[in-house]
Structures are given as structure tokens and as C-alpha cells.
Design a protein around this motif. Structure first.
Motif, short mmCIF file in Angstrom:
data_model
loop_
_atom_site.label_atom_id
_atom_site.label_comp_id
_atom_site.label_asym_id
_atom_site.label_seq_id
_atom_site.Cartn_x
_atom_site.Cartn_y
_atom_site.Cartn_z
N GLN A 76 0.80 -1.22 0.00
CA GLN A 76 0.00 0.00 0.00
C GLN A 76 0.84 1.28 0.00
OE1 GLN A 76 -3.45 -0.11 -0.17
NE2 GLN A 76 -3.10 -2.32 -0.44
N LYS A 77 1.97 1.24 0.67
CA LYS A 77 2.75 2.47 0.86
C LYS A 77 3.94 2.51 -0.09
CE LYS A 77 1.30 3.20 5.62
NZ LYS A 77 1.71 3.53 7.00
N ILE A 78 3.64 2.40 -1.38
CA ILE A 78 4.70 2.37 -2.38
C ILE A 78 4.17 2.91 -3.70
CG2 ILE A 78 4.14 -0.02 -3.00
CD1 ILE A 78 7.13 -0.45 -3.54
N GLU A 79 5.03 3.66 -4.41
CA GLU A 79 4.68 4.19 -5.72
C GLU A 79 5.86 4.01 -6.66
OE1 GLU A 79 2.49 8.02 -6.06
OE2 GLU A 79 2.80 8.13 -3.89
N MET A 80 5.56 3.87 -7.96
CA MET A 80 6.60 3.81 -8.98
C MET A 80 6.50 5.06 -9.85
SD MET A 80 6.47 -0.22 -10.10
CE MET A 80 7.79 -0.03 -11.31
N ARG A 81 7.65 5.71 -10.08
CA ARG A 81 7.68 6.93 -10.87
C ARG A 81 8.81 6.85 -11.90
NH1 ARG A 81 4.40 10.57 -8.41
NH2 ARG A 81 4.04 10.35 -6.16
N PRO A 82 8.67 7.54 -13.05
CA PRO A 82 9.73 7.52 -14.07
C PRO A 82 10.92 8.37 -13.67
CG PRO A 82 7.96 8.99 -14.74
CD PRO A 82 7.49 8.31 -13.49
N PHE A 83 12.04 8.18 -14.37
CA PHE A 83 13.21 9.04 -14.18
C PHE A 83 12.80 10.50 -14.38
CE2 PHE A 83 15.98 5.32 -15.46
CZ PHE A 83 16.65 5.25 -14.25
N THR A 84 13.48 11.39 -13.68
CA THR A 84 13.18 12.81 -13.79
C THR A 84 14.47 13.61 -13.89
OG1 THR A 84 12.25 14.73 -12.63
CG2 THR A 84 13.07 12.93 -11.27
N ASN A 85 14.44 14.71 -14.64
CA ASN A 85 15.60 15.60 -14.68
C ASN A 85 15.56 16.60 -13.53
OD1 ASN A 85 13.55 17.27 -15.53
ND2 ASN A 85 14.38 17.64 -17.57
N GLN A 86 14.56 16.43 -12.65
CA GLN A 86 14.44 17.24 -11.45
C GLN A 86 14.77 16.39 -10.21
OE1 GLN A 86 13.81 20.58 -11.56
NE2 GLN A 86 13.85 20.35 -13.79
N ILE A 87 15.83 15.59 -10.33
CA ILE A 87 16.18 14.66 -9.26
C ILE A 87 16.52 15.38 -7.96
CG2 ILE A 87 18.65 14.54 -9.80
CD1 ILE A 87 16.40 11.54 -8.92
N GLU A 88 17.01 16.61 -8.06
CA GLU A 88 17.35 17.37 -6.86
C GLU A 88 16.13 17.58 -5.97
OE1 GLU A 88 19.19 21.75 -5.59
OE2 GLU A 88 19.27 21.08 -7.67
#
Length: 361
Positions: A240-252
Motif C-alpha cells: 500500500q505504501k509504495i509508488e513507482m515513478r519515471p526518471f526525472t531531470n528534477q532529481i534534486e
């Protein structure tokens, strides 16, 4: 001014090898003529990481690069295109980003005076295929130098050509606002067998079932061939407490809000995400694989090294961080002090010294 060129498969890919290649190229461009050749077709809109305007990007325009059979299909084209590019641009030193590029670098440079350097980003013991064995043999025999990321890997290569030059963080001791931190665990990397996110899901299942997670959650940041497999496993486990997200150029932005970074890889070289995370005071929990995490994490001070494959011990470490009073603050403070030891200036000096040495041979 020396003309240095890096050869990579696809510079727009958001992995650690691409990130450090761009970072090194950007800094070397202050005193050298730097270019990057990407085998895949290039679209600047796909870039994940920022490239200095001083760094020239050239593409061999292989449109189906990375797909099954693309190497066999385009092998001779890559050699011819690469040879034409480096000769036309009068390159002095060509750097192979990953040993596999030796397959076309050597025939492409045949009969030229261009020096070649192999820069390997994966630990030596992870090479288990016949093709990799060939590439390693070629690197040992024909490269002027072989750059590896750790002293342990240097010993494993067992050649006088091997030298150790570690990675450095893109972010140089940024200001960290503790108020921005959230109750957030993160894991970053390609969704591939090497990164073994399925092991992390097994760990997270134990943590959720313990009932001791509180308001903390986990975000998996990445892309790759195992994405559907991982999403399916999350549903099957009822996490329940997990999400998957794509790579981002806003990693900071992600680093600024994260509290802890997790790594369950089967093998690593010198993981960029760990040295980047510690710049933001983020402690790490990682399996103690042969190389990588142990060169970065100070046990019980900046994070926890877990016996490789011990899922329960890994889960216990997460639960301990969440529930032991003041532990997270202590680990975070240690990281903010420890980050001073990762200095890009001294590492770039090693690169320039290497170029000077090679050009005298």
C-alpha cells in the motif's frame, strides 16, 4: 588543447554511467576540447541531464539502438561511422564508456594514432558472458589505460593498465533544509535484473506487515524492462505504501524531500545515487555486494550495509530507522559531514593527469 571524445550507447538514457559521463565531460571542457559520440539517434529533448554548451554532441544515428539484434545488424555501420567521425574531428583520445564498446572502437581506430581508454562502470566480477570476456580481453590487450571505479576492482582486473578514478556527485554540498524532509524512502535505478527491485519489494512487504512503518512510504524511481513485472508484484503482495515513478531531470527535488535511500542491487560499480544522496544528508541502506556500497557507506554512521540477500535484516534496518528515536537525525548529520570527502576538483585533476600521461606515450 587536447581533443577528448567519449563514446556511449545512448547519452539520453537516465542511468548512472550517462550521468557521470556528462558530469566529467562538463568539467573537463574547461581545459580541453570535449565531445560525446552517442551511437543511438540523438534528440536533445530526451536528455535527462544538462550538458555544457562547451561539450559537442555527435550521433551515429542508429535508430533501433538497444533493441534485440541491433548490434549484429549495425556492427559494421557503427565501425565505419565511428571511424569517419573521430578522423574528421581529429580526436586525440577516445574513451569507451563501458567495455562493450571495445567491440567497435578497436577496428574503428585501426591504423590511426588515436589513443583509446576503457572506462568501466560495472564491477569486474559481474562480467559473466562470453561477449564481456572478449571485451575485457581486448581492453587489457589494446587500451592504453583502463579506468575502474574502486581500488577493489582495480585488483580484480589484475593488469598494470588499470587505474582507479572514482565518481563524484553532481551536486556539490548543497544547502539542506531539514524542514523540507518528508517521511519518504527512495530507490533509484533502471528497472532491470541487475538492480533487483524485486528484492526490495520482498523487504518492503516485511516492513509493511510489521505495522511499524508509521507514515513513511517508498518511491521507486526508474524505467526499464521489468516495470510491468514489478507493478504486478506490488499488486500481488498488496503493498500500500509504495509508488513507482519515471526518471526525472528534477532529481534534486526528490533528494531534498527524501529521508533514506535504499539499494538492493545484485552488483554495482560505484553507485552515483548513493554519493548524490549523501550530499543531501540522506543515509543509505544497501546490500553489501562485492563492490560499490561498501566504498561509500560508513557502517552505522552514514547508513547500514546489509549481508547480501538477507531480506529480514534489511527490513529490520528500515524499521530501526523509523522507530529508534534520534537515529535518523544522527545519520543525517554524519552524512552532511562526510560529504566533504567527495571532491570533484581532485577527481578531475586525476583525469587531466591521465590524459597528459597518455599523450606522452
Amino acid at each position: 588543447m587536447k581533443k577528448i571524445c567519449f563514446l556511449t550507447g545512448d547519452i539520453t538514457f537516465g542511468g548512472g554511467a550517462e550521468r557521470i559521463t556528462i558530469s566529467v565531460a562538463n568539467l573537463l571542457a574547461k581545459d580541453n576540447d570535449i565531445s560525446i559520440i552517442t551511437i543511438a539517434d540523438f534528440d536533445s529533448a530526451r536528455l535527462v541531464y544538462e550538458i555544457s554548451p562547451k561539450v559537442k554532441i555527435k550521433s551515429l544515428n542508429i535508430k533501433d539502438w538497444g533493441q534485440k539484434g541491433s548490434i549484429r545488424k549495425h556492427y559494421f555501420s557503427i565501425i565505419c561511422l565511428l571511424r569517419n567521425s573521430v578522423k574528421q574531428n581529429e580526436i586525440d583520445i577516445l574513451i569507451s564508456v563501458q567495455a562493450t564498446n571495445m567491440l567497435w572502437i578497436l577496428p574503428a581506430l585501426a591504423g590511426t594514432k588515436i589513443r583509446n581508454v576503457c572506462w568501466e562502470h560495472i564491477n569486474y566480477s559481474s562480467h559473466k558472458s562470453f561477449i564481456y570476456d572478449i571485451c575485457i580481453y581486448l581492453a587489457k590487450k589494446k587500451s592504453q589505460k583502463i579506468i575502474v571505479l574502486t581500488e577493489r576492482d582495480k585488483m580484480l582486473w589484475n593488469t598494470k593498465k588499470a587505474i582507479s578514478i572514482s565518481n563524484f556527485p553532481v551536486f556539490n554540498m548543497p544547502c539542506v533544509n531539514i524542514e523540507e524532509k518528508q517521511k519518504l524512502f527512495i530507490a533509484i535505478g533502471r528497472f532491470s535484473p541487475q538492480k533487483a527491485f524485486d528484492r526490495l519489494l520482498d523487504v518492503w512487504e516485511l516492513v509493511e506487515k510489521s505495522g511499524k512503518l508509521g507514515d513513511y512510504r517508498l518511491e521507486l524511481i526508474g524505467e526499464g524492462e521489468q516495470e510491468f513485472f514489478l507493478r504486478t508484484k506490488i499488486k500481488e503482495k498488496g503493498l500500500q505504501k509504495i509508488e513507482m515513478r519515471p526518471f526525472t531531470n528534477q532529481i534534486e527535488v526528490l533528494y531534498r524531500k527524501a529521508s533514506v535511500i535504499l539499494m538492493t542491487s545484485l552488483f554495482e560499480g560505484y553507485p552515483m545515487v548513493l554519493i548524490e544522496a549523501l550530499q543531501f544528508g540522506i543515509p543509505a541502506v544497501a546490500f553489501d555486494v562485492l563492490t560499490g556500497p561498501a566504498e561509500i557507506i560508513l557502517q552505522n554512521k552514514t547508513g547500514f550495509l546489509i549481508e547480501d540477500g538477507n531480506i529480514q535484516e534489511f527490513a529490520n534496518a528500515i524499521i530501526k530507522i523509523v522507530n529508534e528515536k534520534n537515529l535518523l537525525e544522527e545519520l543525517r548529520g554524519n552524512n552532511l559531514e562526510y560529504r566533504k570527502t567527495f571532491d570533484s576538483e581532485s577527481i578531475i585533476k586525476k583525469w587531466n593527469n591521465l590524459f597528459a600521461e597518455i599523450m606522452t606515450v
